[in-house]
Structures are given as C-alpha cells and as structure tokens.
Design an enzyme around this catalytic site. Structure first.
Site, short mmCIF file in Angstrom:
data_model
loop_
_atom_site.label_atom_id
_atom_site.label_comp_id
_atom_site.label_asym_id
_atom_site.label_seq_id
_atom_site.Cartn_x
_atom_site.Cartn_y
_atom_site.Cartn_z
N ASP A 1 21.69 -101.50 9.02
CA ASP A 1 22.25 -100.32 9.67
C ASP A 1 23.62 -100.66 10.26
O ASP A 1 24.03 -101.82 10.30
CB ASP A 1 21.28 -99.87 10.77
CG ASP A 1 21.59 -98.50 11.31
OD1 ASP A 1 22.40 -97.77 10.70
OD2 ASP A 1 21.02 -98.14 12.37
N GLU B 1 28.98 -99.46 8.52
CA GLU B 1 30.25 -98.83 8.18
C GLU B 1 31.43 -99.65 8.70
O GLU B 1 32.57 -99.32 8.46
CB GLU B 1 30.33 -97.42 8.80
CG GLU B 1 29.25 -96.47 8.38
CD GLU B 1 27.94 -96.73 9.08
OE1 GLU B 1 26.92 -96.27 8.55
OE2 GLU B 1 27.93 -97.38 10.15
#
Length: 716
Positions: free
Chosen positions: A549, A552
């Site tokens: 997770d 980005e």
C-alpha cells in the site's frame, strides 16, 4: 490507505485531446491485438528527454473537447503526469488526436506569468501569416490551456484569440491549486497556418523508412528542436512502430523491454501514407481492407494542430476513426468515456477515488471501437522499464476465494474471532487479512506486543485450510535507535534509499510511523534488500501473500520534511498539468529526489510497479509457489507481477456501481486480479447495501470485504 459495448455503434464522432506532459524518453503509441478481434497494432515512440544531465522527464495530460469532428488531441506537456480531454462530435465520422509534451534543461526556470510571458514573446519567431478563420468552434485546438489565458498572451504565442459563443465555463478556475482552466471551447486556438515541420528527405530501411524533418521558425516554448528524425518500422503484420527523436543528441532512455524485430513482415494489416519529401509533415496510418474497399484511417494528422517538439513540450495531433474510447486509467469514470469536454489526469497519487482526479495508477492505453465494429488499441509509453503489455500473472487457486479485512483488528485473538464468526454462520472465507494494526508503532516488518502472537494466529488459520495476508508500506522509519531496526540499518548499509537532491542523503517524508526513508526499487541491489526483509519476516510469520500500500510514493508532507529545491525546473516546470494539489510534489516526494535510474520527476509513476515486481520475486523465492500480491499503485505491465484493488472507496451505491467499469478497465490494462472493497472502505455501510455489494463482489476477480477504522459493526 488514505484513512478518514455500447450495444450498437452510434454515429456521432467525438474529438479527443490527450495532453501528455512528458519530459523525457518517450512517447509510445501501441496498437496491439488485445481484447477484441480485428485489432490493429500501432506503436509510436518519441524519445524526448533532457540533454545535459540525462534525466527523464515526463507528464501527461489528456483533454477531450466537444467537437463536430472526431479528433483526438494528445498533447504532452512537460511534467510527469497525464491528463485527457475529450471532444464530442456530431457531424463527421472522424476524430482528432492532439499530443503535447514538454521537456526542459535543468538551468531553465520558467513560470508562465506575465513577466516571463513577455520574455517568451521576444523569443517567438513566427514569420508566416496566421489564419484564424476556423468558424466551427468545436474544431479549434487549444493553444493556451493554462489557467491565465488572455488575448495578449495568446497572440504572443502566435495563436488566434476569438470569443467562443458557446463556451459555458469560465476562463479561469476558482481553485487556486488548479493549473488548468476549465475545459471548454477555447478562446485561444491554433491558426490554420501555424508553422510546423517539413520533410526534407526519405530513405528506405530494412524494416521501413526514415524521414528527416526540419523547421525554420521557433515556437513559444524554449529550446525547441529544429531538426528531427522519424523512424517508421513495420514490426509485425499488425504492429507498427514510429519513433521521432533528436538525432543530434544522445538522450536518456529509461531501460525498457520492447519487442525485438529483425525482419519486416511480408504483408501488413496497415499502411503508412502521406509522408512526402519537401512537403509539410503529415501522415496517416490506415487499416488495410482485405476486400479492396476504402481503408479506415486510424490516424490522420493533416488539418490538425501543429506538431511541436521542444525540450519541454511535445505536441502531436491527429484524427481518429470514431468516438468510442475505453481505457485511459486509472480514473473513476464509466467504461465508455464521455467525450463532452472531460479531462483525465495520469499522475500516481494517494487519493481516495473521486471523479475528475488523478488516482493511484497510470495506464495510458486506450481501446477504440471503430464505426464498423472493428477495434484498435493505442498505448502511450513513457519512462517505462517493462514490456508494455504483458500477460497477467497466474494467481494461486486459494486467492480466488473470499477475503476479509478491516482496519481495526487490534489483536491476533480478535482477528481469529472474526474468522470464527464467519465459520460459525457458514460463510466460506478463504483468506484472512490484517491492516497496519499488527505492526509495532506502524514500523514495517515488526509485530506489536499488544497485537499478540501473530505466528500462532497464522498457524491456526493454516490448520483450518485458510491463508493469511498482511499489509506492508514502502516507507521505512529513520528515527529508530541505530542497531534496533534492521530495515533502516540494512538500507543505509546497502545505500538503498532515494536521495535528497541537495544533501545526497536519504530524502525523508512522513507516513504512518512518522519520518520515513523510501527504498529505491530502481537500484540494482534493491531486490536483494527487499528479499532479505521479506524473508526475515516470513521466518517469523509464515504469511501467504502481501498487500503493498501507499506506493504512489505517498507522503503526508509536500516533497520532504525539509522542503524541495525552490529554483529547480523539475519542481517548477513551465507547464503543470491538472494534477491534484497543483504541484508535482503534492502528497509525494520532491520531483528532484534522486533514484538510481533517474530522478523522481521521471520514475514517480513506476514506483508501485517496481515494488510489485520486487515483491513477486521475493515471495516466489521464499515460498516456491505462485505468489499473491495486491498493490494500490500500478503502471503498465503491472499485471505481470501483482493484482490491484481500487482503493479507499466510499460505502455508497454509486461507489458500488462505479466499481464495475473500474475493474473492467484494469482488465483492459492487463491486470486480471482486481477488486473493490466490498461494502465500502470509507463511511458506515448498511445491511441492504452490504448485501447487494456482496452479491456483486462474488464476481470480482479479487473479492474482499474491507473497511476503515472506527466504523460501526452491523452484526457481531
């Protein structure tokens, strides 16, 4: 986590504008036999990177304008993010594509304010007479998409200024962070005779031909390239590659695997026409018909906006055969995109799914259905270190079952109690998950004493025939006492972290454990580092898969805890696409942060893909079985190594409905294992919604119920 076909072919073409803010190695269109039959492959590559320090810079912006002629405009303008605007059309049966991209030298620091615009005016040399007689407003290509357009600034670029009668949106956004004006009919547009490149000569090659290009007039962005080379290669019967590049300089190219071709095919399903010596640069890519009927023009550049190639700006415009566009992810939208003045931005970002925003992944691929029912795909490849479209990884059989997770399972015993309740009421649960609750102070690869015996919990799950997955974030805490936290100590010893451009030391952001460094997955030793950490933790807790997770490169501060260089053109490029937050470093690292392969400006969108690849290799090595990885951030080729979930959705019927096109789009991008959080992650759900969502979620390739901390429990 951020906590808190058409049934029939219609006849109305649309115009698509793809603004690609690229800054380096290349722009690739790839028409590949993919999902539907009768697919023609087009592979167009432009190597456009920085000359002096060899860094790769890019950003995409796609715009789609409302138009009465099907056109796609792809422009790539300098930064590493992507946005698209579509144009609706009602009359003709063709479309336009418009591509702009910008690249710039490190010493250039240019902002599009009135002062610098005056400087641009002085350096602009447009010597041809400009014709502004474009009566159809829907066929005007935007020459000034920035948020501060005026007649003076427009005409300084050599473009036309005319009030658009049908424009309904203001010329300037009320949001101070917006870099783009609201998308609508432009007041500032290109004239018919805006100067462009001409073809000097054509030479046949073993795989096709090359064309030498030149221009005599400069454009409104600095350091435009006056001489180019166009390389056209007939690679396979159904794949064409076009590469436009600067022959005078060796430019940085990101390591990537592209198809290797040695011989030209004897026949092709396409043709390239229109390129003539001593004539303006125009070309068409056509689908060749077997029955000798008129070929379908898949790409046609004549009468579109001018081709521009500068260090910080590349623009390519062309007409397309229809308006039926799918793909262009990752976005929250319908499967068939609305072509009525819509914008999509591609720049990986930790942002819960909302419309009109850049999200977790970037997939600059679209699939177009032509008016006769045939289809083709286009891929714009930038800064890639992978095959563009690879086959999906084969997931383990057990991963196709029902998964259950929640942020808030505070203990190992509490987690087992959840599995017990499901078993008691006959729910066939296959996989149990844990969120960050199991970690010691949210430190990766640790176990909290308060959580309890995680290894014993996993053994109990295995004894029941179940499997176990836990979350891991990329941020590694740098505030622990030396010698007490191996992930950081080992990373420093191996010199594995992303660097601050000013200090040369690890750049520090902030995530769940506080201040954190970030592993550089482009580093040659990163695989050894990551496999070591995963192996050590697996020796303690025999997990079966990993949930990666926040990749980005998400951070809770802008750039770093000490800020970013203020005078860098990477941090302050001349053109910033419509990225959420208005700057590239919003919710991530500085654009100047140094990775082994390049700078953050170039490789930002690749981070989740590279972490997924490293995790796949690590799990395969450790378990000697098919690996299972779910990642939030993705890029082209991601499906070869990991799956994806659609992020922090809301507990609403709208979110449930929109999950269908989200999953189908990801399947189109080659990621087969995809799902949405059943019942919704954010906000309290209700019994009817959750029931309906489970009925739908049973058909998700990745079927998991997951929700956030502190929400009500429907039934205990």
């Amino acid at each position: 986590m951020q906590r808190n076909f058409p049934s029939s072919i219609m006849k109305q073409p649309r115009l698509i504008v793809l603004l690609v803010g690229i800054i380096v190695v290349g722009f690739v269109l790839w028409l590949k036999s993919f999902v539907l039959p009768y697919v023609t492959n087009l592979y167009v590559e432009m190597n456009i990177d920085k000359i002096q320090d060899g860094t790769n810079k890019f950003a995409y912006q796609l715009q789609i304008q409302k138009t009465k002629s099907n056109s796609i405009n792809i422009f790539a303008k300098n930064v590493l993010h992507k946005t698209m605007h579509y144009i609706s059309s009602k009359d003709k049966d063709d479309s336009k594509l418009y591509f702009k991209s910008q690249l710039f030298e490190s010493e250039i620091s240019l902002k599009l304010n009135s002062k610098n615009e005056e400087k641009l005016t002085k350096t602009t040399e447009l010597k041809t007479k400009l014709s502004c007689d474009i009566s159809k407003e829907e066929e005007r290509f935007d020459c000034y998409p920035e948020n501060d357009a005026s007649q003076q600034k427009c005409e300084a670029r050599g473009c036309c200024w005319r009030i658009a009668k049908s424009r309904q949106k203001p010329l300037k956004s009320t949001n101070l962070n917006d870099t783009q004006a609201p998308l609508d009919v432009p007041y500032c547009y290109y004239p018919k005779d805006f100067p462009g490149y001409k073809v000097d000569s054509i030479k046949n090659t073993r795989l096709g031909f090359t064309a030498s290009l030149s221009r005599n007039t400069k454009v409104y962005y600095p350091n435009d390239i006056m001489n180019l080379m166009m390389d056209v290669r007939y690679e396979t019967k159904s794949r064409l590659r076009i590469k436009i590049y600067d022959p005078a300089h060796t430019r940085y190219e990101v390591p990537m695997t592209v198809p290797s071709v040695t011989n030209r095919p004897s026949t092709t399903d396409y043709s390239v026409t229109g390129i003539k010596a001593r004539q303006p640069l125009n070309f068409q890519v056509n689908r060749v018909s077997s029955d000798a009927s008129v070929p379908t023009q898949l790409i046609r550049t004549d009468s579109a906006a001018p081709f521009i190639f500068a260090d910080q700006f590349i623009q390519l415009s062309y007409y397309l055969p229809s308006k039926y566009i799918y793909g262009l992810g990752e976005h929250r939208d319908t499967l068939l995109h609305n072509t009525n003045w819509t914008r999509f931005t591609l720049w990986n970002r930790d942002q819960f799914p909302v419309e009109n925003s850049n999200l977790y992944g970037s997939h600059p691929f679209y699939l177009m259905m032509e008016n006769d029912g045939k289809s083709h795909g286009v891929f714009l490849l930038n800064s890639n270190a992978m095959e563009v479209i690879g086959r999906s990884f084969m997931p383990p059989y057990w991963s196709l079952g029902f998964h259950l997770c929640r942020w808030g399972y505070k203990t190992a015993n509490g987690t087992l109690e959840v599995a017990d309740r499901n078993k008691k009421v006959g729910i066939p649960q296959d996989v149990q998950w844990n969120d960050i609750d199991y970690m010691d102070r949210y430190l990766d690869f640790t176990i909290s004493k308060d959580f309890g015996d995680q290894a014993a919990m996993v053994k109990a799950l295995h004894d029941r025939g179940m499997h176990y997955i836990m979350i891991v974030d990329p941020g590694i805490s740098n505030t622990q006492k030396p010698g007490t936290y191996n992930p950081y100590d080992l990373g420093m010893k191996m010199d594995i972290f992303v660097k601050d451009a000013l200090t040369g030391k690890p750049i520090i952001g902030k995530v769940w454990p506080g201040n954190t460094a970030f592993p550089d997955f482009t580093h040659p030793s990163s695989q050894k580092y990551w496999t070591s950490l995963v192996t050590d933790f697996h020796n303690k807790v025999p997990f079966d898969g990993m949930w990666i997770d926040m990749n980005e490169m998400s951070s809770f501060v802008i750039g770093s805890i000490s800020g970013c260089p203020k005078n860098s053109t990477f941090e302050n490029p001349p053109y910033v696409p419509a990225v959420l937050g208005g700057i590239l470093s919003s919710s991530t690292l500085c654009a100047t942060a140094k990775h082994y392969a390049s700078i953050q400006y170039n490789v930002h969108n690749l981070y989740g893909y590279l972490e997924g690849k490293a995790t796949n290799v690590a799990l395969t090595s450790i378990r000697q079985k098919r690996p299972f990885i779910i990642s939030r951030s993705t890029f082209a080729g991601h499906g070869q190594y990991a799956g994806h979930w659609t992020g922090d959705n809301d507990a609403t019927y709208h979110d449930m409905a929109i999950s269908i096109p989200a999953i189908l789009s990801m399947n189109m991008f080659g990621i087969s294992v995809v799902g949405a959080d059943i019942c919704g992650f954010r906000g309290n759900t209700n019994e009817q919604l959750c029931q309906r969502w489970h009925q739908l979620g049973a058909f998700y390739p990745f079927s998991r119920n997951h929700n956030s901390l502190g929400l009500q429990v429907l039934n205990k």
